[in-house]
Design a protein around this motif. Structure first.
Motif, mmCIF file in Angstrom:
data_model
loop_
_atom_site.group_PDB
_atom_site.id
_atom_site.type_symbol
_atom_site.label_atom_id
_atom_site.label_comp_id
_atom_site.label_asym_id
_atom_site.label_seq_id
_atom_site.Cartn_x
_atom_site.Cartn_y
_atom_site.Cartn_z
ATOM 1 N N ASP A 1 2.219 9.941 -11.115
ATOM 2 C CA ASP A 1 2.981 9.084 -10.205
ATOM 3 C C ASP A 1 2.833 7.639 -10.672
ATOM 4 O O ASP A 1 1.859 6.960 -10.365
ATOM 5 C CB ASP A 1 2.484 9.240 -8.772
ATOM 6 C CG ASP A 1 3.431 8.590 -7.764
ATOM 7 O OD1 ASP A 1 4.324 7.821 -8.196
ATOM 8 O OD2 ASP A 1 3.282 8.856 -6.560
ATOM 9 N N ALA A 2 3.804 7.184 -11.467
ATOM 10 C CA ALA A 2 3.779 5.827 -12.014
ATOM 11 C C ALA A 2 4.534 4.828 -11.138
ATOM 12 O O ALA A 2 4.788 3.710 -11.568
ATOM 13 C CB ALA A 2 4.341 5.823 -13.435
ATOM 14 N N ASP A 3 4.895 5.239 -9.926
ATOM 15 C CA ASP A 3 5.426 4.282 -8.951
ATOM 16 C C ASP A 3 4.204 3.631 -8.320
ATOM 17 O O ASP A 3 3.696 4.070 -7.281
ATOM 18 C CB ASP A 3 6.282 4.986 -7.904
ATOM 19 C CG ASP A 3 6.985 4.009 -6.974
ATOM 20 O OD1 ASP A 3 6.593 2.813 -6.947
ATOM 21 O OD2 ASP A 3 7.910 4.427 -6.264
ATOM 22 N N LEU A 4 3.687 2.607 -8.993
ATOM 23 C CA LEU A 4 2.355 2.088 -8.707
ATOM 24 C C LEU A 4 2.231 1.371 -7.367
ATOM 25 O O LEU A 4 1.134 1.243 -6.835
ATOM 26 C CB LEU A 4 1.922 1.158 -9.847
ATOM 27 C CG LEU A 4 1.886 1.832 -11.221
ATOM 28 C CD1 LEU A 4 1.597 0.803 -12.298
ATOM 29 C CD2 LEU A 4 0.888 2.968 -11.249
ATOM 30 N N GLN A 5 3.349 0.913 -6.801
ATOM 31 C CA GLN A 5 3.276 0.245 -5.500
ATOM 32 C C GLN A 5 3.543 1.190 -4.335
ATOM 33 O O GLN A 5 2.878 1.121 -3.318
ATOM 34 C CB GLN A 5 4.268 -0.917 -5.443
ATOM 35 C CG GLN A 5 3.818 -2.111 -6.257
ATOM 36 C CD GLN A 5 4.705 -3.311 -6.000
ATOM 37 O OE1 GLN A 5 5.920 -3.243 -6.149
ATOM 38 N NE2 GLN A 5 4.091 -4.419 -5.625
ATOM 39 N N PHE A 6 4.521 2.084 -4.500
ATOM 40 C CA PHE A 6 4.937 2.914 -3.369
ATOM 41 C C PHE A 6 5.093 4.379 -3.761
ATOM 42 O O PHE A 6 6.045 5.044 -3.346
ATOM 43 C CB PHE A 6 6.253 2.377 -2.782
ATOM 44 C CG PHE A 6 6.168 0.938 -2.354
ATOM 45 C CD1 PHE A 6 5.433 0.581 -1.235
ATOM 46 C CD2 PHE A 6 6.799 -0.062 -3.072
ATOM 47 C CE1 PHE A 6 5.346 -0.749 -0.837
ATOM 48 C CE2 PHE A 6 6.716 -1.396 -2.683
ATOM 49 C CZ PHE A 6 5.982 -1.739 -1.563
ATOM 50 N N GLY A 7 4.173 4.901 -4.554
ATOM 51 C CA GLY A 7 4.264 6.290 -5.003
ATOM 52 C C GLY A 7 4.161 7.286 -3.865
ATOM 53 O O GLY A 7 3.353 7.118 -2.947
ATOM 54 N N ASP A 8 4.992 8.335 -3.949
ATOM 55 C CA ASP A 8 5.078 9.332 -2.875
ATOM 56 C C ASP A 8 4.628 10.728 -3.282
ATOM 57 O O ASP A 8 4.662 11.643 -2.471
ATOM 58 C CB ASP A 8 6.533 9.455 -2.392
ATOM 59 C CG ASP A 8 7.023 8.210 -1.693
ATOM 60 O OD1 ASP A 8 6.222 7.575 -1.005
ATOM 61 O OD2 ASP A 8 8.218 7.888 -1.840
ATOM 62 N N VAL A 9 4.233 10.920 -4.516
ATOM 63 C CA VAL A 9 3.959 12.272 -5.001
ATOM 64 C C VAL A 9 2.868 12.959 -4.179
ATOM 65 O O VAL A 9 3.037 14.108 -3.767
ATOM 66 C CB VAL A 9 3.603 12.267 -6.504
ATOM 67 C CG1 VAL A 9 3.029 13.601 -6.936
ATOM 68 C CG2 VAL A 9 4.834 11.933 -7.331
ATOM 69 N N ALA A 10 1.751 12.285 -3.929
ATOM 70 C CA ALA A 10 0.669 12.915 -3.158
ATOM 71 C C ALA A 10 1.152 13.312 -1.762
ATOM 72 O O ALA A 10 0.813 14.387 -1.258
ATOM 73 C CB ALA A 10 -0.535 11.980 -3.065
#
Length: 193
Positions: A71-80
């Protein structure tokens, strides 16, 4: 239903991906680097994280080797959140130890999604932590993941920053996700250019 249509679409995409041939390797060490697939979008809300997550799960279920979703959406990642996981470690832990980063240490940071076998490296829990991660750091993390995974699927934010551009340049495949509205199509055109 829309859920069934999306599932079938993701399964069709997964079937078209060229499988990575795994040659015999000494003592369980992979002799060939894993394939990197970066999923990106030029506009938020297009379903990029859903596509990345389902693609990674489909690849993991094929059982051709370990698959990791970064999850490289470092500010608002949703994967977890999408995978209903509460991670103990994130990308920040990898970056904090970037000088001694190796396969064994990185494996200790991954969380496993039990029903699919997918491994996940979650985004930071605080948006401010994103500033600690450089494009070079992310590429280094992916390179280490490639040493023991058949596929590394990367979910990115809907912007072209140094981290995303570095990952795209390092990728074997790039999946551009877009909605069918005019602003999304305009942004995809700009993003492809």
């Amino acid at each position: 239903s829309e859920t069934q249509v999306l599932r079938e679409s993701v399964e069709r995409v997964a079937e078209t991906l060229a499988p990575v041939q795994l040659p015999p390797a000494a003592e369980g060490v992979r002799a060939e680097r894993g394939r990197v697939i970066t999923v990106t979008s030029a506009k938020g809300g297009a379903g990029k994280s859903v596509v990345a997550t389902n693609l990674a799960v489909a690849l993991a279920k094929r059982g051709e080797g370990p698959v990791v979703l970064v999850d490289a959406d470092l500010q608002f990642g949703d994967v977890a959140v999408l995978m209903r996981l509460s991670p103990a470690h994130t990308i920040v832990d990898a970056v904090s130890n970037i000088q001694r980063l190796d396969a064994q240490f990185l494996q200790s940071l991954l969380i496993r999604h039990d029903s699919s076998g997918l491994l996940i490296l979650p985004a930071p829990v605080e948006p401010s932590f994103a500033e600690r991660v450089s494009g070079a750091d992310m590429v280094k993390i992916v390179e280490v993941l490639q040493t023991f995974c058949s596929h590394v699927v990367v979910d990115t934010p809907a912007q072209f920053n140094d981290v995303v551009l570095g990952l795209i340049e390092h990728s074997d495949d790039v999946q551009m996700v877009a909605a069918m509205d005019i602003p999304s199509i305009k942004n995809v055109k700009l993003g492809l250019q």
